[in-house]
Design a protein around this motif. Structure first.
Motif, PDB file in Angstrom:
ATOM      1  N   UNK A 125       0.860  -1.462  -0.001  1.00  0.00           N
ATOM      2  CA  UNK A 125      -0.052  -0.057  -0.141  1.00  0.00           C
ATOM      3  C   UNK A 125       0.845   1.117  -0.013  1.00  0.00           C
ATOM      4  N   UNK A 126       2.056   1.023   0.336  1.00  0.00           N
ATOM      5  CA  UNK A 126       3.183   2.219   0.336  1.00  0.00           C
ATOM      6  C   UNK A 126       3.395   2.687  -0.979  1.00  0.00           C
ATOM      7  N   UNK A 150       7.965   3.493  13.085  1.00  0.00           N
ATOM      8  CA  UNK A 150       9.268   3.520  13.536  1.00  0.00           C
ATOM      9  C   UNK A 150      10.286   3.412  12.209  1.00  0.00           C
ATOM     10  N   UNK A 151      11.668   4.066  12.498  1.00  0.00           N
ATOM     11  CA  UNK A 151      12.537   3.791  11.534  1.00  0.00           C
ATOM     12  C   UNK A 151      12.814   2.840  10.802  1.00  0.00           C
ATOM     13  N   UNK A 152      12.806   1.697  11.429  1.00  0.00           N
ATOM     14  CA  UNK A 152      12.919   0.301  10.963  1.00  0.00           C
ATOM     15  C   UNK A 152      11.890  -0.039  10.076  1.00  0.00           C
ATOM     16  N   UNK A 153      10.692   0.354  10.000  1.00  0.00           N
ATOM     17  CA  UNK A 153       9.785   0.082   9.063  1.00  0.00           C
ATOM     18  C   UNK A 153       9.699   0.832   7.675  1.00  0.00           C
ATOM     19  N   UNK A 154      10.630   1.863   7.767  1.00  0.00           N
ATOM     20  CA  UNK A 154      10.586   2.501   6.582  1.00  0.00           C
ATOM     21  C   UNK A 154      10.960   1.797   5.344  1.00  0.00           C
ATOM     22  N   UNK A 155      10.572   1.941   4.140  1.00  0.00           N
ATOM     23  CA  UNK A 155      10.903   1.178   3.212  1.00  0.00           C
ATOM     24  C   UNK A 155      11.911   2.020   2.348  1.00  0.00           C
ATOM     25  N   UNK A 160      13.984   7.250   1.856  1.00  0.00           N
ATOM     26  CA  UNK A 160      15.364   7.620   1.962  1.00  0.00           C
ATOM     27  C   UNK A 160      16.018   7.902   0.496  1.00  0.00           C
ATOM     28  N   UNK A 161      15.120   7.726  -0.487  1.00  0.00           N
ATOM     29  CA  UNK A 161      15.552   7.981  -2.085  1.00  0.00           C
ATOM     30  C   UNK A 161      14.947   8.922  -2.456  1.00  0.00           C
ATOM     31  N   UNK A 162      14.193  10.069  -1.820  1.00  0.00           N
ATOM     32  CA  UNK A 162      13.466  11.061  -2.228  1.00  0.00           C
ATOM     33  C   UNK A 162      14.836  12.008  -2.673  1.00  0.00           C
ATOM     34  N   UNK A 163      14.244  13.044  -3.597  1.00  0.00           N
ATOM     35  CA  UNK A 163      15.338  14.076  -3.865  1.00  0.00           C
ATOM     36  C   UNK A 163      15.664  14.734  -2.394  1.00  0.00           C
ATOM     37  N   UNK A 164      17.041  15.032  -2.384  1.00  0.00           N
ATOM     38  CA  UNK A 164      17.593  15.278  -0.951  1.00  0.00           C
ATOM     39  C   UNK A 164      16.853  16.671  -0.374  1.00  0.00           C
ATOM     40  N   UNK A 208       3.596   6.211  12.754  1.00  0.00           N
ATOM     41  CA  UNK A 208       3.526   7.356  11.997  1.00  0.00           C
ATOM     42  C   UNK A 208       3.517   7.206  10.507  1.00  0.00           C
ATOM     43  N   UNK A 209       2.675   8.037   9.658  1.00  0.00           N
ATOM     44  CA  UNK A 209       2.490   7.719   8.356  1.00  0.00           C
ATOM     45  C   UNK A 209       2.376   9.240   7.714  1.00  0.00           C
TER      46      UNK A 209
END
Length: 363
Positions: A125-126, A150-155, A160-164, A208-209
């Protein structure tokens, strides 16, 4: 023939990009987007009423407590009677909000192939795109949804790959909203006469999302829905109407009313989980978004929830023989999975969790 080509294109972009679909003017709305099952915006009471005046809460007064608790009492009654309010003087700087607006506008200007690096993957769904939840029907919007805590659930292929520049601005914004949500929920616990530590333990480092949504102009807005009517499966939702184009509507007294945002205000709404935790004292509100015939709209919704592993139900502080629990207890992770597996349909998911209904997922 033109309409047939549009229909074919809509199928090919079913889970990709509405923004791409409408780059060239379209005359006929593709069938996937037509929502005759929903009350159209024109079904408002006779005479096209003005946008409803929603309660306004002043965060600076809440925090200072200099008004003898008047603002806290106003927050309490608003959450009971409305389940939604506009939050002013919230402490998030206008410069950060302006930078976020700029970065999101730039993101949605990126070529399709760039945005598709973040597309929703099969069975998930993300990510970025537009997916059907029922009978192939689509909302008139492109969304980018992702879990941020939580940070560890981030894809790893999303935030992390968005434009800086967007990533850094979004990280700053999310940090500010985490602080804001902590203050709000702590104050709500105080208003409910619940031990603040009980509330904090529920959401501290919880799930959080964020959902960044682009609504392109629609030539026939009465035929489509920006987002299907629903209540949020959250503790709290904080909505930022990024570019000042109104579209949010709330259901009050069985009637849909448009909400007009104050400049730089957030709209905060009670979610189903907070209604359950407060044992029905606070009420989540059914809402939807419509489309605009002339203007694009960009919004960012920040969702606050308990930890995935938390067991959630009515607060023990509120339960006694005269006030029995109205809802069953459940594991948060299962609750979220069930929510995303069901179609959006008003507050039916909350009703599914009530004891009176005889259903729900007990822990």
């Amino acid at each position: 023939m033109a309409s047939l080509q549009v229909e074919e294109l809509s199928h090919s972009l079913l889970e990709i990009s509405l923004q791409e679909l409408v780059k060239e003017p379209i005359i006929t709305i593709p069938q996937n987007f037509i929502r005759l099952d929903q009350e159209p915006p024109s079904s408002l009471p006779y005479g096209s009423p003005s946008p409803i005046t929603t309660p306004t809460i002043d965060m600076s007064r809440l925090v200072s407590g200099e008004d003898d608790g008047h603002e806290l009492e106003k927050l309490h009654s608003t959450c009971k009677e409305w389940g939604l309010f506009q939050l002013v003087n919230h402490g998030v700087s206008s410069s950060l909000l302006e930078k976020l607006k700029h970065e999101l506008e730039e993101f949605y200007k990126l070529p399709l192939e760039e945005k598709m690096k973040y597309k929703i993957r099969a069975g998930e769904v993300e990510g970025y795109g537009n997916t059907a939840r029922e009978a192939g029907k689509l909302d008139w919007a492109d969304r980018f949804f992702m879990i941020t805590n939580p940070i560890h659930r981030r894809k790893p292929h999303l935030l992390p790959e968005l434009p800086s520049s967007l990533r850094n601005t979004l990280e700053s914004y999310l940090l500010e909203l985490q602080k804001l949500a902590t203050k709000l929920l702590s104050l709500m616990a105080k208003a409910l006469k619940i031990d603040v530590t009980e509330m904090i333990e529920l959401f501290d480092d919880g799930m959080q999302s964020v959902r960044m949504t682009y609504y392109p102009p629609c030539p026939q807005p009465e035929l489509v829905m920006g987002i299907t009517p629903h209540s949020d499966a959250t503790l709290l939702t904080i909505l930022n109407q990024v570019n000042g184009v109104d579209a949010l509507q709330i259901k009050k007294g069985g009637v849909w009313f448009p909400v007009s945002f104050l400049p730089d205000a957030f709209v905060v709404n009670v979610g189903d989980v907070l209604e359950i935790f407060s044992n029905g004292v606070y009420r989540s509100i059914e809402h939807r978004a419509t489309a605009n015939s002339e203007k694009e709209r960009i919004s960012v919704a920040f969702f606050i929830n308990p930890k995935f592993e938390a067991e959630v139900g009515p607060s023990p502080s509120l339960i006694n023989p005269k006030n029995p629990p109205l809802f069953k207890r459940f594991r948060m992770e299962q609750y979220v999975k069930d929510f995303f597996s069901r179609k959006l349909n008003g507050k039916t998911y909350l009703q599914h969790m009530s004891i009176e209904n005889g259903e729900g997922n007990s822990a």
